[in-house]
Design an enzyme around this catalytic site. Sequence first.
Site, mmCIF file in Angstrom:
data_model
loop_
_atom_site.group_PDB
_atom_site.id
_atom_site.type_symbol
_atom_site.label_atom_id
_atom_site.label_comp_id
_atom_site.label_asym_id
_atom_site.label_seq_id
_atom_site.Cartn_x
_atom_site.Cartn_y
_atom_site.Cartn_z
ATOM 1 N N ARG A 119 0.822 -1.211 0.000
ATOM 2 C CA ARG A 119 0.000 0.000 0.000
ATOM 3 C C ARG A 119 0.864 1.273 0.000
ATOM 4 O O ARG A 119 0.721 2.152 -0.838
ATOM 5 C CB ARG A 119 -0.897 -0.037 1.239
ATOM 6 C CG ARG A 119 -2.005 0.961 1.276
ATOM 7 C CD ARG A 119 -2.836 0.708 2.537
ATOM 8 N NE ARG A 119 -3.425 -0.628 2.532
ATOM 9 C CZ ARG A 119 -4.574 -0.916 1.943
ATOM 10 N NH1 ARG A 119 -5.257 0.032 1.338
ATOM 11 N NH2 ARG A 119 -5.052 -2.145 1.963
ATOM 12 N N THR A 120 1.778 1.342 0.939
ATOM 13 C CA THR A 120 2.628 2.531 1.063
ATOM 14 C C THR A 120 3.570 2.656 -0.141
ATOM 15 O O THR A 120 3.775 3.746 -0.676
ATOM 16 C CB THR A 120 3.440 2.467 2.373
ATOM 17 O OG1 THR A 120 2.535 2.345 3.454
ATOM 18 C CG2 THR A 120 4.289 3.704 2.569
ATOM 19 N N LYS B 79 22.635 -10.668 2.680
ATOM 20 C CA LYS B 79 24.035 -11.098 2.755
ATOM 21 C C LYS B 79 24.722 -10.517 3.985
ATOM 22 O O LYS B 79 25.941 -10.563 4.105
ATOM 23 C CB LYS B 79 24.789 -10.663 1.496
ATOM 24 C CG LYS B 79 24.283 -11.346 0.234
ATOM 25 C CD LYS B 79 25.070 -10.877 -0.981
ATOM 26 C CE LYS B 79 24.394 -11.322 -2.272
ATOM 27 N NZ LYS B 79 24.510 -10.281 -3.308
ATOM 28 N N ARG C 240 11.373 2.083 4.239
ATOM 29 C CA ARG C 240 10.522 1.346 5.174
ATOM 30 C C ARG C 240 11.396 0.265 5.808
ATOM 31 O O ARG C 240 12.126 -0.436 5.105
ATOM 32 C CB ARG C 240 9.379 0.679 4.398
ATOM 33 C CG ARG C 240 8.550 -0.266 5.243
ATOM 34 C CD ARG C 240 7.319 0.421 5.700
ATOM 35 N NE ARG C 240 6.335 -0.455 6.271
ATOM 36 C CZ ARG C 240 5.097 -0.045 6.524
ATOM 37 N NH1 ARG C 240 4.732 1.183 6.224
ATOM 38 N NH2 ARG C 240 4.249 -0.855 7.073
ATOM 39 N N HIS D 150 5.369 6.942 11.270
ATOM 40 C CA HIS D 150 4.954 6.811 9.871
ATOM 41 C C HIS D 150 4.412 8.185 9.457
ATOM 42 O O HIS D 150 3.223 8.371 9.244
ATOM 43 C CB HIS D 150 3.884 5.720 9.767
ATOM 44 C CG HIS D 150 3.575 5.284 8.356
ATOM 45 N ND1 HIS D 150 4.324 5.688 7.269
ATOM 46 C CD2 HIS D 150 2.615 4.482 7.868
ATOM 47 C CE1 HIS D 150 3.810 5.130 6.178
ATOM 48 N NE2 HIS D 150 2.775 4.406 6.516
#
Lengths: 302, 151
Positions: A51-52, A80, A101, A129
Amino acid sequence: MKGKSLVSISDFSKEEILEIVKLAAEFEENPNQLLLDGKVVASLFFEPSTRTRLSFETAINRLGGNIIGFTDSASSSTTKGETLKDTIKMVSNYSDLIVMRHPLEGSARYAAEQSDVPVINAGDGANQHPTQTLLDLYSIYKTQGTLENLNIFLVGDLKYGRTVHSLLMAMSLFNPIFNFIAPDELRIPDEYKLFLDSKSIRYFEHSEFTDIISKADILYMTRVQRERFSDPIEYEKVKNVYVLRNSMLDNTKDNLRILHPLPRVNEIHTDVDDNPKAYYFQQAENGVYTRMAIMASILGLK
Amino acid sequence: MSKRKLKVSAIKEGTVIDHIPANQLFKVISILGLDKVSNQITFGTNLESSKLNHKAIIKVSGKYFEDDEINKIALIAPAAKLNIIKDYEVIEKKVVDVPDEIVGIAKCFNPKCITNNEPVTTRFTVVSKDNIALKCHYCEKITSEEHLKIT
Ligand SMILES: [Zn+2]
């Protein structure tokens, strides 16, 4: 605010918030402005959030920018064992702006310190957020014509919901009255009440979701999630109590709008969807204009 | 009085740090970096104290601490007292103050904080000095005294 990172909503002043909100309105009016032409935006999603991510990528595309990055950590070099610092150092050499994010709390603040280019926090675990908060503010501004002196009702999980906490902090700049409606286990934490006391902002707490909403300008609904309850019986008791139904809106104000950060579970009955006071789908769309405004503003293009 | 003095020998020039809780002695040594200096250092621990159950004392020869430096131990030894010694005489006494900001030293209690998952130096704002409460610069969570761990 050119060159400034956006990590936490409190990084932006009242004036800067208003600037973003007004700029978002301008982009909604005229969404095709190729301000990011020739710019590279890194979109680093260390955990998936479709969504974001789609909202940001749409905003970048509408502004004519190019995107590099990854959509989850499985496709990045962190698998890694690369540290966040090394990833950010590398990516900030390639890009003009980083959208990130990350599941760890505080990762965005740290990334902003390590990066040579501005960082926009697209969610750092349960912490912040801020672009969600700014799109909420834009939605409120757009539907009410102002952010000042509004009666805001927050319903559902007020204990763990970070969107609710950030919205509360940001709206506190605009002299609101708050009404909190939540089950006992999910009441608004004391630290936020102390904060409101210190700003002399009025608030009322309720455990019943009833016709008190007749005074509301904004009704902000949130998910009540099963995993938040220590006692599953408590969840069963409340899960159908904090549900908004169309019939409850009969005596509400004409200017009332219902917001929800989405996705919803059952806290807004689908019979509300066709009510003109339902605003949650437009709210999501507002995210694109808000993110265009944030990026243009941070890159000093507006 | 003279009996107690004999437990740790006197120094000519330097600093005596007294009233350290005995169980924090080695942390104080490490925070002040005394395990890495070439100064003569003597310490005593599990000494009787009227204020603490068991106290420790450190005598550092030829070293005077800056306030910023010594205040780092305030989190674990809030009752510590410094005696500044010149020519075998105490010329000044100091207490420690909890600073407004703590860099390093303390651990954030939040397991999902970036500082507990990557090599990041912790940074806190001290939001309460009486009952120590530290707000993490990164995850913004508050670590209270009962959850406080020193690295
Ligand atoms: Zn932290």
